[in-house]
Design a protein around this motif. Structure first.
Motif: not given
Length: 578
Positions: A78-87, A94-100, A541-542, A549-558
């Motif tokens: 559920t947390k993952l679905a909410v996070f992906r919806f927000l993205r 844009n907020y996530v991109d600025n943080k990354l 970061m570690y 919850p959304d590991r896609s953010i970590i995937r973006d960093i990788v």
């Protein structure tokens, strides 16, 4: 059997008989009522309608059960679905991109800060003469980041496995061996019979070291990942041919190397990851037993596993695999030429190789503790029949019948020659000497950490990996001072957070382990002054990455890190964005 039951128990059972009879009468009465209600509900309906309704009901119930009972809990999903919806919302993205942006810029800077002053994004017009080219390599590329200085300092975890007083002599021997066979290719064994013979001998020697018998066989590959890939493909083909399995799955501890997950992605296999024992960090055999079903083709055990250095209970896993008639792959890629010499070096060590009934394949990297050049590994099987499922054969190609033993077609014969030379150079005595030195240094480090108040081992160190954490402070706070201030190149782990060092010959040099223990002692004493302090800076970061919850953010960093490895200069990224 009845005569062994105490009389008091029999009396109690006799007293229960009327209650059981009444319960049975109630159950059968209820069943009759349900049956009557079902028959009444079905009156007036055709047989096909009832059958269709049953099928639909089965699909609905199965879907609900699949949704509710998955590897991740309903709350996690559920947390993952909410996070992906927000993205998907532009403002949030844009907020996530600025943080990354800041950590990604830092990654690019760290990777490119040692780049040579003269760079070549385009092929030069006239070629560079040989002597001038070698001088360019030596001056601008060989010394980038001063890797040999780091090797000599003994401050790098794993990575470079050679060292000691014979390092220079070994290097020259391997370079000479490679040069002799630089233009050879084992794809053409008739043209290069010497290369074919050396590859066969490397495989045979390795099989012998890992308890193989007359039927044990294997192949050389480009590294541990390819060894694992071809083994998992072999199990998939075996399951399809021998058992008719079309939706295969593999059962593995959560600590198994990501190469197994990569293999499952490549070959359409479902990977069932089972949590390891939280105390020993070994594979949980009971949990793995529950994960096996009729579509399981193999299980995985590690010797040792990479994160914490624990050795999975191979004998128990092998017995379980044999009982269910499935494969057991033992991943010795990291342990390689240490674990097969543990007993010969006088250390107590559990059985893990082909001497254990039920072990059907083993992967071992010659380019780690075998001290061969990078890009060499051996995959081994307990029978030629299983190895056949690894092969790729194409009989109808207009270019002729084509077959390869591993993923690559053409392969560097020079690398095979250098690997053969590394094994022959060391011999069993050389590897025993290396094993004694490395395990001795490992146990010195373990003893040192045990004396540091505030630190503890993540689990017992059974081979050459030592992992430590803390119950008193966030272990991620140790990353910055240990790497930036003291110059140690260590590995930071997650789930749970800890730090590990993989010891090699470089760590057996006098004073290296003493220096690490001294640095750990001083840093821990400083951190213990305010143990509740939160981690800050790049090390944050570690710690925080584990809670995302959304590991896609970590995937973006990788993705950003991997993109940066292909940049000629920092301007590459800016140009592409523009």
């Amino acid at each position: 059997f009845l005569r062994k039951i105490p009389a008091s128990y029999i009396i109690k059972m006799e007293q229960l008989t009327p209650l059981v009879s009444e319960a049975w009468i109630s159950v059968t009465a209820a069943a009759k009522l349900v049956g009557k209600a079902f028959n009444e509900a079905c009156e007036g309906h055709e047989a096909w309608e009832i059958a269709l309704a049953a099928v639909v009901l089965y699909i609905v119930v199965s879907t609900i059960l699949d949704f509710l009972f998955q590897e991740k809990s309903l709350w996690q999903r559920t947390k993952l679905a909410v996070f992906r919806f927000l993205r998907k919302i532009p403002a949030f993205q844009n907020y996530v991109d600025n943080k990354l942006r800041e950590p990604l810029a830092g990654i690019q800077h760290d990777l490119l800060k040692h780049a040579p002053p003269r760079r070549f994004p385009k092929l030069p017009g006239p070629g560079i003469p040989g002597k001038q080219l070698v001088e360019l390599l030596r001056k601008d590329y060989e010394d980038c980041g001063k890797p040999m200085d780091r090797l000599r300092s003994g401050k790098v975890s794993g990575t470079i496995y050679v060292g000691g007083e014979k390092y220079q002599e070994l290097t020259k021997t391997l370079v000479d061996a490679y040069a002799m066979f630089a233009w050879t290719n084992p794809l053409h064994p008739g043209v290069f019979p010497g290369v074919r013979q050396m590859e066969a001998e490397v495989v045979a020697m390795t099989c012998d070291l890992f308890g193989g018998g007359p039927n044990t066989c294997g192949s050389m590959t480009s590294g541990g990942t390819e060894s694992i890939l071809v083994a998992m493909r072999a199990y998939r083909e075996w399951g399809r041919a021998e058992k008719g399995i079309t939706t295969p799955n593999i059962v593995a501890p959560r600590t198994a190397h990501p190469a197994f997950e990569k293999a499952c992605e490549y070959f359409g296999i479902h990977l069932r990851k089972v949590p390891e024992d939280e105390v020993t960090r070994k594979a949980n055999v009971a949990a793995m037993r529950r994960a096996i079903d009729s579509n399981t083709i193999a299980m995985i055990g590690s010797c040792p596993q990479y994160p914490h250095g624990a050795v999975d209970p191979i004998e128990e896993l092998a017995a379980l695999a044999k009982k269910h008639n499935i494969g057991l792959h033992v991943d010795c890629c990291l342990g390689s030429f240490l674990v097969c010499f543990m007993r010969k070096s006088g250390f107590s060590f559990p059985a893990f190789d082909f001497s254990v009934p039920g072990v059907t394949s083993i992967s071992a990297d010659t380019h780690k503790f075998g001290c061969a050049p990078k890009g060499s590994s051996v995959i081994m099987y307990n029978s030629p029949k299983l190895r056949h499922y690894q092969y790729s054969v194409f009989t109808d190609w207009p270019g002729g019948v084509y077959g390869t033993p591993v993923i690559a077609g053409s392969r560097p014969g020079g690398l095979i020659a250098a690997t053969w030379a590394a094994l022959m150079y060391h011999g069993q005595d050389g590897y025993v000497s290396n094993c004694k030195a490395i395990i001795g240094a490992t146990r010195d480090l373990v003893a040192g950490i045990a004396k540091i108040k505030g630190l503890k081992l993540a689990c017992p160190a059974e081979v050459s990996v030592v992992a430590w954490t803390s119950d008193d402070f966030d272990i991620c706070r140790m990353v910055e001072p240990l790497t930036k201030e003291c110059g140690w190149d260590i590995n930071v782990l997650q789930f749970p957070a800890c730090i590990h060092l993989c010891l090699t010959m470089a760590h057996t040099q006098p004073g290296v382990i003493d220096a690490l223990i001294r640095d750990l002692t001083n840093i821990t004493a400083d951190l213990m002054k305010n143990p509740s302090l939160k981690v800050t800076g790049a090390a944050a970061m570690y710690g925080t990455s584990q809670a995302v919850p959304d590991r896609s953010i970590i995937r973006d960093i990788v993705h950003g890190f991997l993109d940066a490895t292909y940049m000629v200069s920092e301007n590459d990224g800016k140009a592409k964005k523009e």
